[in-house]
Motif scaffolding. Sequence first.
Motif, PDB file in Angstrom:
ATOM      1  N   GLY A  96       3.190   6.888  -0.649  1.00 14.19           N
ATOM      2  CA  GLY A  96       2.114   7.808  -1.006  1.00 14.19           C
ATOM      3  C   GLY A  96       2.421   9.261  -0.700  1.00 14.19           C
ATOM      4  N   GLY A  97       3.621   9.530  -0.205  1.00 12.95           N
ATOM      5  CA  GLY A  97       4.007  10.912   0.083  1.00 12.95           C
ATOM      6  C   GLY A  97       4.452  11.097   1.519  1.00 12.95           C
ATOM      7  N   GLN A  98       4.773  12.337   1.842  1.00 12.82           N
ATOM      8  CA  GLN A  98       5.230  12.705   3.181  1.00 12.82           C
ATOM      9  C   GLN A  98       4.022  12.982   4.061  1.00 12.82           C
ATOM     10  OE1 GLN A  98       9.038  14.901   3.569  1.00 12.82           O
ATOM     11  NE2 GLN A  98       7.807  16.470   4.560  1.00 12.82           N
ATOM     12  N   CYS A 143      -9.459   0.236  11.219  1.00 12.95           N
ATOM     13  CA  CYS A 143      -8.949   0.722   9.930  1.00 12.95           C
ATOM     14  C   CYS A 143      -8.852   2.244   9.922  1.00 12.95           C
ATOM     15  CB  CYS A 143      -9.853   0.240   8.799  1.00 12.95           C
ATOM     16  SG  CYS A 143      -9.216   0.679   7.167  1.00 12.95           S
ATOM     17  N   GLY A 144      -7.630   2.762   9.898  1.00  9.32           N
ATOM     18  CA  GLY A 144      -7.424   4.202   9.929  1.00  9.32           C
ATOM     19  C   GLY A 144      -7.856   4.905   8.664  1.00  9.32           C
ATOM     20  N   SER A 145      -7.493   4.348   7.490  1.00  9.70           N
ATOM     21  CA  SER A 145      -7.798   5.045   6.239  1.00  9.70           C
ATOM     22  C   SER A 145      -9.300   5.102   5.976  1.00  9.70           C
ATOM     23  CB  SER A 145      -7.062   4.399   5.067  1.00  9.70           C
ATOM     24  OG  SER A 145      -7.377   3.029   4.965  1.00  9.70           O
ATOM     25  N   ALA A 178      -4.485   8.919  -1.543  1.00  7.46           N
ATOM     26  CA  ALA A 178      -3.563   7.793  -1.386  1.00  7.46           C
ATOM     27  C   ALA A 178      -4.170   6.648  -0.586  1.00  7.46           C
ATOM     28  CB  ALA A 178      -2.272   8.256  -0.721  1.00  7.46           C
ATOM     29  N   THR A 179      -5.372   6.841  -0.039  1.00  7.73           N
ATOM     30  CA  THR A 179      -5.996   5.785   0.756  1.00  7.73           C
ATOM     31  C   THR A 179      -6.690   4.771  -0.147  1.00  7.73           C
ATOM     32  OG1 THR A 179      -8.068   7.017   0.996  1.00  7.73           O
ATOM     33  CG2 THR A 179      -6.377   7.371   2.684  1.00  7.73           C
ATOM     34  N   LEU A 201       0.839  -1.190   0.000  1.00  8.25           N
ATOM     35  CA  LEU A 201       0.000   0.000   0.000  1.00  8.25           C
ATOM     36  C   LEU A 201       0.881   1.250   0.000  1.00  8.25           C
ATOM     37  CD1 LEU A 201      -2.705  -0.882   2.691  1.00  8.25           C
ATOM     38  CD2 LEU A 201      -2.904  -1.069   0.201  1.00  8.25           C
ATOM     39  N   PRO A 202       0.510   2.272  -0.783  1.00  4.26           N
ATOM     40  CA  PRO A 202       1.283   3.518  -0.738  1.00  4.26           C
ATOM     41  C   PRO A 202       1.136   4.250   0.588  1.00  4.26           C
ATOM     42  CG  PRO A 202      -0.663   3.781  -2.125  1.00  4.26           C
ATOM     43  CD  PRO A 202      -0.572   2.327  -1.790  1.00  4.26           C
ATOM     44  N   PHE A 203      -0.025   4.086   1.206  1.00  2.00           N
ATOM     45  CA  PHE A 203      -0.304   4.755   2.480  1.00  2.00           C
ATOM     46  C   PHE A 203      -1.463   4.046   3.159  1.00  2.00           C
ATOM     47  CE2 PHE A 203      -3.264   7.662   4.616  1.00  2.00           C
ATOM     48  CZ  PHE A 203      -2.476   8.042   5.704  1.00  2.00           C
ATOM     49  N   ALA A 204      -1.452   4.013   4.478  1.00  2.00           N
ATOM     50  CA  ALA A 204      -2.584   3.509   5.275  1.00  2.00           C
ATOM     51  C   ALA A 204      -2.465   4.116   6.658  1.00  2.00           C
ATOM     52  CB  ALA A 204      -2.593   1.988   5.329  1.00  2.00           C
TER      53      ALA A 204
END
Length: 224
Positions: free
Chosen positions: A97-99, A176-178, A117-118, A68-71
């Motif tokens: 997914g970035g900073q 689940c945070g995202s 990004a989610t 995953l790019p971000f979660a």
Amino acid sequence: MVAVEVVRVFTDPDGRYGNPLGVVADGASIAAPADRQALAARLGYSETIFIDDFEQGSIQIFTPAVELPFAGHPTVGAAWVLARELGRHPECILTAGGQIRTWSDGGVVWIRGPLAATPPWWHERLDTAGVVEALSGPLSPEQDATQVWAWQDEQAGVVRARVFAARYGVAEDEACGSASMRLAAALGRRLTIHHGEGSVVFADPGPPGTADVGGWVSSDGPLH
């Protein structure tokens, strides 16, 4: 042998429940993406992270099935681990997914991430919190990336929620945070989400295109 610590993200105030996260602090010990994916599948947690640089806060995130790019849950967990090891809370976490900005407030670890990004969670509102609790699985086989939710106390912004995520290799995600970030953004208000069996997630709309998610974190120590 690769050293793995297990931390629980989004616990309740007493440090119970939470979503287990596999943490490989020495990312260099298993550098190849295919090997990282294989380890994440073997561990079976909803996500496993690999920390590649403590000073930069650089991590990679894998579910048992995909990178995953971000979660939300692994990035909150990464911020907590980095703060403990560095002796100071990092300003950001670097993901594919970035900073991602991060901070701590009263013992709650927060991050602010880009909604783009989610994962593309679907949200299904049910009539009551009791209906959410009574589910034995997704509402239909097609809804395998869905957060089902209901108001527990609408005036106070308290939600009861569960996430089913078979396409990511997780039958049910404890917290689940995202998905919680997306729900807060969709509803346009700060939420306290009672998730899974007993986890607690805080989520808040951020600046346009972002949302914040936070929670308490606890460590179960090294995996044996």
